[in-house]
Design a protein around this motif. Structure first.
Motif, PDB file in Angstrom:
ATOM      1  N   LYS A 199      11.186   4.864   8.323  1.00 25.60           N
ATOM      2  CA  LYS A 199      11.828   3.556   8.313  1.00 25.60           C
ATOM      3  C   LYS A 199      11.444   2.791   7.041  1.00 25.60           C
ATOM      4  CE  LYS A 199      13.418   4.411  12.389  1.00 25.60           C
ATOM      5  NZ  LYS A 199      12.937   3.785  13.619  1.00 25.60           N
ATOM      6  N   THR A 200      12.343   1.931   6.570  1.00 25.16           N
ATOM      7  CA  THR A 200      12.031   1.108   5.407  1.00 25.16           C
ATOM      8  C   THR A 200      11.258  -0.126   5.866  1.00 25.16           C
ATOM      9  OG1 THR A 200      14.208   0.054   5.590  1.00 25.16           O
ATOM     10  CG2 THR A 200      13.980   1.874   4.020  1.00 25.16           C
ATOM     11  N   LEU A 239       2.199  -7.315  -1.487  1.00 22.11           N
ATOM     12  CA  LEU A 239       3.307  -6.765  -0.714  1.00 22.11           C
ATOM     13  C   LEU A 239       3.437  -5.291  -1.049  1.00 22.11           C
ATOM     14  CD1 LEU A 239       6.419  -9.160  -0.853  1.00 22.11           C
ATOM     15  CD2 LEU A 239       4.851  -8.801   1.055  1.00 22.11           C
ATOM     16  N   VAL A 240       3.663  -4.486  -0.011  1.00 20.62           N
ATOM     17  CA  VAL A 240       3.898  -3.057  -0.204  1.00 20.62           C
ATOM     18  C   VAL A 240       5.243  -2.728   0.431  1.00 20.62           C
ATOM     19  CG1 VAL A 240       3.013  -0.726   0.116  1.00 20.62           C
ATOM     20  CG2 VAL A 240       1.406  -2.640  -0.095  1.00 20.62           C
ATOM     21  N   ILE A 241       6.175  -2.261  -0.390  1.00 24.02           N
ATOM     22  CA  ILE A 241       7.535  -1.968   0.071  1.00 24.02           C
ATOM     23  C   ILE A 241       7.783  -0.469  -0.066  1.00 24.02           C
ATOM     24  CG2 ILE A 241       9.992  -2.480  -0.233  1.00 24.02           C
ATOM     25  CD1 ILE A 241       9.140  -5.041  -1.689  1.00 24.02           C
ATOM     26  N   GLY A 242       8.276   0.146   1.004  1.00 24.37           N
ATOM     27  CA  GLY A 242       8.531   1.585   0.938  1.00 24.37           C
ATOM     28  C   GLY A 242       8.968   2.124   2.283  1.00 24.37           C
ATOM     29  N   GLU A 243       8.519   3.350   2.605  1.00 27.87           N
ATOM     30  CA  GLU A 243       8.942   4.014   3.830  1.00 27.87           C
ATOM     31  C   GLU A 243       7.728   4.414   4.661  1.00 27.87           C
ATOM     32  OE1 GLU A 243      11.343   7.318   2.659  1.00 27.87           O
ATOM     33  OE2 GLU A 243      12.733   6.085   1.480  1.00 27.87           O
ATOM     34  N   ILE A 298       2.123   3.847   3.353  1.00 22.41           N
ATOM     35  CA  ILE A 298       3.546   3.676   3.056  1.00 22.41           C
ATOM     36  C   ILE A 298       3.929   4.550   1.863  1.00 22.41           C
ATOM     37  CG2 ILE A 298       5.304   2.025   2.290  1.00 22.41           C
ATOM     38  CD1 ILE A 298       3.773  -0.122   3.860  1.00 22.41           C
ATOM     39  N   GLN A 299       4.986   5.330   2.006  1.00 22.08           N
ATOM     40  CA  GLN A 299       5.403   6.286   0.977  1.00 22.08           C
ATOM     41  C   GLN A 299       6.465   5.693   0.059  1.00 22.08           C
ATOM     42  OE1 GLN A 299       6.596   9.423   3.719  1.00 22.08           O
ATOM     43  NE2 GLN A 299       4.659  10.510   3.393  1.00 22.08           N
ATOM     44  N   ASN A 300       6.575   6.310  -1.134  1.00 24.16           N
ATOM     45  CA  ASN A 300       7.535   5.842  -2.143  1.00 24.16           C
ATOM     46  C   ASN A 300       7.421   4.334  -2.339  1.00 24.16           C
ATOM     47  OD1 ASN A 300       8.672   8.513  -2.265  1.00 24.16           O
ATOM     48  ND2 ASN A 300       9.839   8.056  -0.418  1.00 24.16           N
ATOM     49  N   SER A 301       6.190   3.872  -2.422  1.00 23.15           N
ATOM     50  CA  SER A 301       5.937   2.443  -2.329  1.00 23.15           C
ATOM     51  C   SER A 301       5.947   1.731  -3.680  1.00 23.15           C
ATOM     52  CB  SER A 301       4.592   2.188  -1.646  1.00 23.15           C
ATOM     53  OG  SER A 301       3.524   2.672  -2.420  1.00 23.15           O
TER      54      SER A 301
END
Length: 272
Positions: free
Chosen positions: A73-74, A65-69, A39-42
């Motif tokens: 997609k987000t 939790l890993v949040i990004g792109e 996941i990028q920009n995470s």
């Protein structure tokens, strides 16, 4: 403090750490957490940093939790899930699903490692879940009803969203590998099934058996999410031919199948 307030508290704490609104939630099972590393920009948030969030205690589950792109997609990914057998209630097991809903997700992709009860399967197969048997003896929606989130008596006739099942089949075909489809029997664990129990579950219509997924899918369907479930068949659980099994064997097969699994899930995400 009631559970609705706890869910909102957790979601607000996450929003303070990341301003990304995820549209897809991922729950990554045993040995399959590596996808979150792509996941990028995470933003990575360990579960113990989130108010009221249960903490994963199982080997092979990172617990963050890993949040990004991902694939444009987000997304928000649970790198390590919570299990009923860890001593949590089913309401605690699905707490992260409710939180992800408040973060903005519309689609939920749930993965797991499972034993194959269908003789046409083999270890290393991926199975798209078409339906489930809840054999855990409980249900995450028991208790106080939060009317803001969903109906008291939710319909489960299409808990696994048909359009996502079709999409998974399409993506597998595009990448030139076959996937199985079948019914997932969810048990409480932590003991693996006896031969007689496996024969019973197969006779009831189960194609694969595992210790997760069912609570999260029930919660996701209640919340109005589009849900897809994918099992990595890590061993064959044929009652008449059952051999001793360890968690290490499950992890080994999950790791071996990881590249195909990641390719499938990324392909699905790119087209959701």
């Amino acid at each position: 403090m009631d559970s609705w307030k706890q869910i909102k508290d957790a979601a607000e704490a996450i929003k303070r750490k990341s301003d990304i609104k995820p549209l897809i939630g991922l729950i990554l099972g045993s040995g399959l957490g590596d996808l979150a590393d792509q996941i990028q920009n995470s933003t990575k948030i360990t579960y113990d940093q989130i108010p009221h969030f249960p903490v994963s205690t199982v080997e092979g589950h990172t617990g963050q939790l890993v949040i990004g792109e991902l694939e444009g997609k987000t997304v928000v990914a649970m790198q390590g899930r919570i299990h009923f057998y860890e001593g949590y209630t089913q309401q605690q097991v699905v707490f992260p699903v409710f939180v992800m809903k408040l973060l903005g997700i519309e689609n939920l992709i749930v993965t797991n490692a499972a034993g194959g009860m269908n003789a046409d399967f083999q270890a290393g197969d991926l199975m798209v879940i078409t339906d489930h048997l809840n054999m855990t003896g409980s249900n995450p929606l028991i208790g106080k009803h939060i009317s803001d989130l969903g109906p008291r008596f939710p319909d489960m006739s299409s808990a696994y969203t048909p359009k996502l099942i079709s999409l998974a089949e399409k993506v597998a075909k595009q990448h030139d590998f076959s996937i199985q489809k079948g019914v997932y029997a969810g048990i409480s664990g932590p003991a693996y099934m006896t031969p007689a129990e496996l024969i019973m579950l197969r006779n009831l219509g189960g194609d694969a058996v595992g210790m997760s997924t069912v609570p999260e899918v029930i919660a996701g369907s209640f919340l109005g999410l589009d849900v897809l479930g994918i099992s990595c068949i890590t061993d064959m659980a044929i009652g008449e031919e059952l051999e001793p099994l360890s968690h290490e064997q499950v992890m080994e097969t999950a790791n071996r199948t990881k590249p195909k699994f990641i390719q499938l899930v990324k392909g699905i995400i790119s087209e959701v």
